[in-house]
Design an enzyme around this catalytic site. Structure first.
Site: not given
Ligand code: GLY
Ligand code: MN
Ligand code: MN
Length: 433
Positions: A37, A239, A256, A267, A346, A350, A357, A380, A384, A401, A403
């Site tokens: 449930d 991720h 992150d 973010d 990457h 975004h 996103h 961001e 790496y 990173r 961001e």
């Molecule tokens: N936290 C997801 C990104 O940085 O795109």
């Molecule tokens: Mn992020």
């Molecule tokens: Mn992001």
């Protein structure tokens, strides 16, 4: 806070753009069972939330431009004292009319009976084609029923994706949306700073995650996405969400994380030394990512192509990697060949909004779209560096990173999240308490 009249304006714009003889159909997010449930925490569908401000499941919004008896209809759950004792209050049909500004409201159970008749005189149905195959089938079923009843003479011929109209609207943020995003940013800034202060050698990633979630939760905000709390090598997994390892004493910690306020996301990423002091190589790589971020943020201005800030970050990173001995060759060629992707795989950001996103086209007519005032993007860049034998020893196993969330203004970029320390000396000062 987004006010009722803003939701009404959004619907009015969509009604206007969909035009006469159109119908817009949009469903609330389903509630998802976890097991038994127990449900997953409910999160309204962002498009539905954008047009209604309604947080309940089992609802369908129907817009009918030009319909004299009312253009804005909501199908939703009726009041039910017995169910409400278990699951909490429902807005009900009167509430939908009075509080959400709907012209009329009907029980969700009556959708199949009412919808076909509402389609009469419509030539196009706008809906999120492909998002929910069951709803797609129901829409086709309603249309076919109407056609059958009228011997093929009536019923909308076109099923059109609603995506473009609605998502173009969502891309430019209103004043009150910006306020929500500023609030999400402020709480996320506090959470990130709290994590930075709490971090000590010997701690587990899970304890740092708890600091972040504590700060979100005490403001009544859920995380906007699963936080990444990645010590040392774990930062090389883009991720990484396990967040359950002991922090490396002399390594870096990449976080992150961001919360959402009234559905609007923040973010943020920061990378800092677990010990509170950057080592020489860590600092050198960090300074390079920071320089790339600063170069990129400077491109977040109206009239600049969306891709310009990614290109600025790539150039700065490529030049820096060559100086550090990670890449060899001509800079333009290294960029052309995308050699940097070995260490930077990457994109630099975004759209940000109700979705982390967020929606909206990045390219128009095969060209990078131009930035406009009150778009919000993340910036961001990262690096790496794996453990491969051909990489100088001192750089191996470092993932970084940085961001921030940047609003396009008519003038200088507006960094909504700049209050989290970014310069190495500022980070060290905060961590020293
Ligand atoms: N936290 C997801 C990104 O940085 O795109
Ligand atoms: Mn992020
Ligand atoms: Mn992001």
């Amino acid at each position: 806070m987004i006010r009722t009249d803003e939701f009404a304006r959004r619907r009015a714009r969509l009604i206007d753009e969909a035009g006469e003889h159109a119908m817009v159909v949009l469903a609330a997010a389903p509630q998802t069972l976890r097991n038994g449930d127990s449900h997953y925490p409910y999160r309204q569908d962002s498009d539905f939330l954008y047009l209604t401000g309604f947080h309940e499941p089992e609802a369908v919004l129907v817009l009918l431009p030009g319909r004299e008896q009312g253009e804005r209809l909501l199908f939703c759950r009726e009041r039910n004292p017995e169910r409400e004792r278990w699951d909490g209050p429902r807005l009900g049909l009167d509430g939908a009319r009075e509080q959400l500004g709907m012209d009329d409201a009907f029980p969700i159970e009556d959708l199949d009976d009412i919808l076909p008749a509402l389609m009469e005189g419509c030539s196009r149905i706008y809906h999120m084609v492909g998002k929910d195959p069951v709803l797609d089938q129901r829409i086709i079923g309603w249309r076919n029923r109407l056609r059958a009843e009228h011997k093929g003479q009536k019923g909308p011929g076109e099923l059109v994706s609603l995506e473009h109209l609605l998502h173009e609207q969502r891309l430019i943020k209103s004043r009150d949306e910006i306020r929500c995003m500023q609030k999400a940013a402020r709480i996320s800034v506090a959470a990130m700073t709290r994590a930075m202060r709490a971090c000590k050698p010997g701690m587990n990633e899970a304890e740092i995650t708890a600091e972040l979630l504590h700060e979100f939760q005490r403001h009544g905000c859920p995380p906007a996405y699963l936080p990444i709390v990645a010590g040392g090598d774990n930062a090389l997994i883009l991720h990484y969400i396990e967040n359950n390892r002991v922090l490396p004493e002399n390594g870096l910690l990449l976080i992150d994380a961001g919360c959402e306020y009234q559905g609007y996301a923040a973010d943020i990423s920061r990378t800092f030394p677990v010990s509170g002091r950057f080592s020489g190589p860590q600092r050198e790589l960090y300074e390079l990512v920071l320089a790339a971020q600063n170069a990129a943020i400077d491109q977040v201005r109206p009239g600049r192509p969306f891709e310009a800030y990614h290109e600025a970050a790539v150039r700065t990173l490529t030049e820096g990697m060559k100086d550090l001995g990670l890449l060899n060759g001509d800079i333009d060629q290294l960029i052309e060949d995308q050699s940097y992707r070995r260490f930077y795989m990457h994109k630099t950001g975004h759209w940000l909004g109700l979705d982390v996103h967020d929606v909206g086209d990045y390219r128009i007519d095969d060209q990078s779209r131009v930035l406009e005032k009150n778009m919000v993007v993340t910036v961001e860049p990262g690096l790496y560096i794996g453990h491969d034998d051909d990489i100088p020893e001192q750089w191996r196993g470092i993932g970084i990173r940085i961001e921030d969330d940047i609003r396009v203004t008519s003038d200088a970029p507006d960094n909504l999240t700049e209050a989290v320390p970014r310069k190495p000396e500022d980070i060290e000062a905060v961590m020293a308490g």
